[in-house]
Write a protein that holds these residues in place. Structure first.
Motif, PDB file in Angstrom:
ATOM      1  N   GLY A 293       0.816  -1.204   0.000  1.00  0.00           N
ATOM      2  CA  GLY A 293       0.000   0.000   0.000  1.00  0.00           C
ATOM      3  C   GLY A 293       0.850   1.253   0.000  1.00  0.00           C
ATOM      4  N   LEU A 294       0.191   2.403  -0.004  1.00  0.00           N
ATOM      5  CA  LEU A 294       0.868   3.683  -0.197  1.00  0.00           C
ATOM      6  C   LEU A 294       1.361   4.338   1.077  1.00  0.00           C
ATOM      7  CD1 LEU A 294      -1.477   5.324  -2.852  1.00  0.00           C
ATOM      8  CD2 LEU A 294       0.713   4.188  -3.240  1.00  0.00           C
ATOM      9  N   THR A 295       0.778   4.006   2.242  1.00  0.00           N
ATOM     10  CA  THR A 295       1.107   4.746   3.454  1.00  0.00           C
ATOM     11  C   THR A 295       2.202   4.067   4.251  1.00  0.00           C
ATOM     12  OG1 THR A 295      -0.413   3.668   5.022  1.00  0.00           O
ATOM     13  CG2 THR A 295      -1.355   5.332   3.541  1.00  0.00           C
ATOM     14  N   THR A 296       2.624   4.733   5.332  1.00  0.00           N
ATOM     15  CA  THR A 296       3.653   4.161   6.198  1.00  0.00           C
ATOM     16  C   THR A 296       3.140   2.948   6.970  1.00  0.00           C
ATOM     17  OG1 THR A 296       3.038   5.756   7.920  1.00  0.00           O
ATOM     18  CG2 THR A 296       4.862   6.334   6.461  1.00  0.00           C
ATOM     19  N   ARG A 297       1.827   2.729   6.977  1.00  0.00           N
ATOM     20  CA  ARG A 297       1.278   1.526   7.607  1.00  0.00           C
ATOM     21  C   ARG A 297       1.390   0.317   6.682  1.00  0.00           C
ATOM     22  NH1 ARG A 297      -1.954   1.354  11.792  1.00  0.00           N
ATOM     23  NH2 ARG A 297      -3.334  -0.205  10.830  1.00  0.00           N
ATOM     24  N   ASP A 298       1.785   0.553   5.434  1.00  0.00           N
ATOM     25  CA  ASP A 298       1.842  -0.489   4.412  1.00  0.00           C
ATOM     26  C   ASP A 298       3.293  -0.761   4.019  1.00  0.00           C
ATOM     27  OD1 ASP A 298      -1.046  -0.257   4.314  1.00  0.00           O
ATOM     28  OD2 ASP A 298      -0.732   1.536   3.097  1.00  0.00           O
ATOM     29  N   GLU A 299       3.474  -1.610   2.992  1.00  0.00           N
ATOM     30  CA  GLU A 299       4.812  -1.917   2.488  1.00  0.00           C
ATOM     31  C   GLU A 299       4.871  -1.783   0.972  1.00  0.00           C
ATOM     32  OE1 GLU A 299       7.821  -2.240   3.127  1.00  0.00           O
ATOM     33  OE2 GLU A 299       7.713  -2.122   5.308  1.00  0.00           O
TER      34      GLU A 299
END
Length: 414
Positions: A293-299
């Motif tokens: 994914g696009l956010t810092t919660r993703d990879e």
């Protein structure tokens, strides 16, 4: 089995924006990057206020000079609060009045694009950018006589992903210098590798890998390469795959921020019929699964770098019709038939990504063939059918992808 349902499950664009940093490390003062001298290039700039604790993607559309650009080098600086800045190519002839999502916006000004630049705008490639405070850029310096071209009056998207971990607002300043050369001095056009693997799923308090391969169908020379991951990334390796299958490591890195580029003293030659293979390794300390994914919660997992001579399909690992041409290589034990059954039952993008991660390496070609047929609406044969009635789409996809599904169901893991 109706594998057409996979079309709706692929939520990630195969050409995606980079991530934001959350480290709070100091960055060089972007104000120290002055524009190129008159006649030597252009500077594109974004200034944006980011609220305390805010994570946001922002975009700005700009128009290339009427004579176009023949770019021999780039230089990028950005202030604290951002981990990257990317300058994208688009298909537009003029700046649109609304996004692909139907949102009216003054796109020539800085605006939010929090689903990513590729969701908001019709992106066709990458011009320049950086994910390093130290100034390591995507393009760098190209060899004599080699330039990356931007068409006269082309519309470009400047995109930055900010995260302000501070208790006060920050004024984020990002600048991209494009240094040009006279068109008559250009002997070969450069392209930009922007290879992106969307199939990432890392279990809670666990480890996983994401691996992808792209066949190269024309002789090319790679100038420099670098990786891109988020904070759970602990290792990256890229290989040139010879025609006989032998793997030669060409880049390795353990960093997810301040990412080093490898600059080849002499451009690395990759021959037609060889391939580029790259793998990201992750360790997830969080009590939740992490997916692409696009956010810092993703990879994320990407291979980036300039090469020449340019072939548009090589830029993003697509075929002549613009459809995906990647081979996605799992690290599990599931057969291709099991993988398709898993994917058809997946209730979310993250679940679909996990199905591919858990597939066995020996069936990668068949898994990828079946998935590519799904993602391309039967290699384009079902585009019209799938734009309307769902049953008509299903029937068309079942027929168009029958050979790929049959090959998948017969594939073994060894």
């Amino acid at each position: 089995m109706r594998t057409h349902v996979l079309i709706a499950l692929l939520g990630a664009a195969l050409l995606a924006a980079c991530s934001a940093a959350d480290s709070g490390a100091p960055a060089p003062d972007s104000a120290h990057l002055e524009p190129p001298p008159p006649g030597a290039g252009v500077q594109y700039r974004m200034v944006s206020t980011v609220a305390p604790g805010q994570e946001i993607e922002r975009c700005k559309l700009v128009v290339a000079p009427p004579e176009g650009l023949t770019i021999r080098a780039d230089e990028v600086r950005f202030s604290a609060g951002s981990h990257h800045v990317v300058l994208y190519k688009t298909a537009y002839k003029e700046i649109p009045a609304e996004t692909r999502e139907g949102v009216r916006v003054d796109a020539a000004e800085v605006h939010d694009c929090n689903n990513g630049a590729t969701a908001a705008w019709e992106i066709t490639g990458v011009v320049a950018g950086s994910q390093s405070f130290s100034g390591e850029s995507f393009l760098g310096d190209l060899p004599d006589g080699v330039a990356l071209k931007v068409e006269p009056g082309a519309v470009l998207v400047m995109n930055t992903h900010y995260l302000n971990a501070n208790p006060e607002p920050i004024e984020a300043d990002a600048r991209v210098n494009l240094y040009t050369m006279p068109p008559e001095q250009v002997e070969q056009e450069a392209g930009m590798l922007f290879h992106y693997n969307p199939f990432i799923r890392v279990p809670a308090n666990g480890a996983a890998s994401a691996r992808m391969r792209c066949r190269i169908d024309e002789d090319i020379s790679i100038v420099r390469i670098q990786s891109h991951m988020h904070r759970r990334g602990v290792g990256f390796a890229a290989h040139r795959v010879r025609g006989d299958g032998a793997m030669e490591e060409i880049y390795a890195n353990e960093a997810w921020e301040e990412v080093p580029a490898r600059v080849f003293p002499s451009p690395l030659e990759v021959k037609a019929g060889e391939a580029l293979d790259f793998r990201c390794d992750y360790v997830n300390p969080e009590p939740r699964d992490v997916a692409q994914g696009l956010t810092t919660r993703d990879e994320m997992c990407m291979l980036i770098g300039p090469y020449f001579p340019r072939t548009p399909e090589i830029d993003t690992c697509s075929d002549a019709q613009g459809f995906p041409a990647e081979t996605w290589i799992g690290s599990g034990a599931a057969t291709c038939a099991d993988t398709l059954a898993c994917a058809s039952a997946a209730a979310s993008d993250a679940a679909l990504y996990g199905c591919v991660v858990d597939s066995c390496p020996g069936a990668a070609a068949q898994v990828s063939g079946a998935l590519r047929c799904q993602f391309s609406a039967g290699h384009g044969a079902c585009a019209d059918a799938c734009a309307g009635d769902a049953d008509r789409c299903a029937a068309c996809m079942d027929e168009a992808c029958a050979a790929d599904v049959t090959a998948c169901q017969a594939a073994a893991c060894d």
